[in-house]
Enzyme design. Structure first.
Site, PDB file in Angstrom:
ATOM      1  N   ASP A 243       0.812  -1.213   0.000  1.00 43.78           N
ATOM      2  CA  ASP A 243       0.000   0.000   0.000  1.00 43.78           C
ATOM      3  C   ASP A 243       0.845   1.262   0.000  1.00 43.78           C
ATOM      4  O   ASP A 243       0.423   2.314   0.498  1.00 43.78           O
ATOM      5  CB  ASP A 243      -0.955   0.016   1.210  1.00 43.78           C
ATOM      6  CG  ASP A 243      -1.939  -1.143   1.177  1.00 43.78           C
ATOM      7  OD1 ASP A 243      -2.351  -1.534   0.073  1.00 43.78           O
ATOM      8  OD2 ASP A 243      -2.283  -1.665   2.259  1.00 43.78           O
ATOM      9  N   GLY A 244       2.048   1.180  -0.585  1.00 37.71           N
ATOM     10  CA  GLY A 244       2.968   2.318  -0.548  1.00 37.71           C
ATOM     11  C   GLY A 244       3.299   2.898  -1.906  1.00 37.71           C
ATOM     12  O   GLY A 244       4.178   3.757  -2.005  1.00 37.71           O
TER      13      GLY A 244
END
Length: 299
Positions: A243-244
Site C-alpha cells: 500500500d505504498g
C-alpha cells in the site's frame, strides 16, 4: 431481455482515427513547449489539448500531455516517432506516443466483493471507460456467470497459502502480452514482485483507507477503533511496498460515532468504487505521469 454488450472493446469514435496523445517528462528548462509545438506544427499536426506542469523552474522536472490530430496518422506514425527522437534526446525526455484508437487492454482481478468490478463494467458499458476489458481473473467463481454475460472471459484461479506461487504463475501466463493494465478491484491478495515487475506502474489497486493511514488488512476495523471522523479510499499503483505505491486518486466522507464497522464498510464501498473508476479512467486516457513515488495527473 439481455441488455449487456457482447463485445469487450469500445468502438473507435470518428475523431479518434487520426488522433494521438504524447506524454513527456524531462528536466525543466527553456524551450520545451516551443520545441514540441514547433515539431507538431512542422509535421502538419493540430493540437487539440495541451497540459503542462513544472515541479520547480529552477532545476525541477517538467511534465506535458499533448493531444493532437494528424491526417493519415497510421501511415505517418513511424516517421513521427523517429523524427521526434532527436528532440527527446536533446531535452533528455522520457516520452510515449499513443494513437487513441488503440484501446488499452485491461485485466480485472477480483475476489468475492463485487462493487468495484460492477462499477468498472457499468462505466465501460456506458462508454465512459474507453478501453477493452480483456478478462476478469478471480480466486472465487462467484461472478463467473455475471462477467461472461458481458462477453468477457472469466478465469477462476483458486489461491491458498500453499498454492499462491503456482496460482500467480498461472495468472502471469494468462495476462502475458495480452493486457496493458491490471486492476485490483478489491482482489484482497498481496501480489508478489514476480507480477509487479513486468507491469511496473501498470497495476492499480484500490485500498479501502485514506492512505497512508491504516495500511494492510481490515482498515475499517482499524478506523473504527481509532474513532476517526473521516473515512476514505485510495487508488494507487502497486509496488513492492504494501500500500505504498504512487497515489493516483483519493476521496473521503464524514462519519460519526454512531457508525459501527459495518456502517463504515457500507459507506466505504461507494467511495472505493468511485475512486478506483476515476483512476482507471485517467490511466487509460493517458492522464498520469509517475515521478519517483508521486503522480502528476492531468484531469
Amino acid at each position: 431481455m439481455d441488455t449487456h454488450i457482447k463485445n469487450s472493446t469500445q468502438p473507435v469514435k470518428p475523431y479518434e482515427e487520426n488522433r494521438a496523445r504524447m506524454l513527456i517528462s524531462c528536466p525543466d528548462g527553456p524551450g520545451l513547449v516551443a520545441a514540441v509545438s514547433q515539431f507538431l506544427h512542422e509535421h502538419g499536426a493540430n493540437i487539440v489539448q495541451f497540459d503542462q506542469y513544472t515541479m520547480d523552474p529552477e532545476g525541477g522536472m517538467f511534465f506535458m500531455r499533448v493531444e493532437f490530430d494528424l491526417d493519415q496518422l497510421d501511415d505517418r506514425l513511424s516517421n513521427v516517432r523517429a523524427d521526434f527522437a532527436a528532440i527527446a534526446d536533446k531535452f533528455q525526455m522520457e516520452w510515449k506516443l499513443y494513437p487513441l484508437k488503440q484501446k488499452k487492454k485491461l485485466a480485472i482481478f477480483v475476489s468475492k466483493e463485487d462493487h468495484c468490478l460492477v462499477e468498472l463494467l457499468w462505466q465501460w458499458q456506458a462508454g465512459d471507460l474507453d478501453a477493452e476489458i480483456s478478462m476478469v481473473i478471480s480466486n472465487h467463481a462467484d461472478m463467473k456467470e455475471y462477467v461472461e454475460s458481458f462477453g468477457i472471459p472469466y478465469y477462476h484461479i483458486p489461491v491458498t497459502p500453499d498454492t499462491k506461487k503456482e496460482a500467480e504463475q498461472k495468472q502471469l501466463e494468462i495476462v502475458a502480452d495480452k493486457v496493458d493494465l491490471i486492476v485490483l478491484a478489491r482482489y484482497m491478495q498481496i501480489v508478489s514482485p514476480a507480477l509487479i515487475s513486468p507491469y511496473r506502474n501498470r497495476i492499480i489497486n484500490i485500498h479501502h483507507s485514506f492512505l497512508p493511514a491504516f495500511v494492510g488488512g481490515k482498515p475499517y476495523a482499524q478506523a473504527y477503533e481509532r474513532g476517526v471522523k473521516i473515512i476514505g479510499a485510495t487508488a494507487h499503483y502497486v509496488t513492492e511496498e504494501l500500500d505504498g505505491g504512487p497515489i493516483i486518486e483519493q476521496d473521503v466522507q464524514r462519519v460519526s460515532h454512531r457508525d459501527n464497522v459495518n456502517e463504515l464498510k457500507r459507506i466505504g464501498r461507494t467511495i472505493e468504487r468511485v475512486v478506483l473508476a476515476r483512476a482507471v479512467k485517467w490511466h487509460v486516457e493517458d492522464r498520469i505521469l509517475v515521478h519517483q513515488n508521486k503522480t502528476v495527473v492531468f484531469n
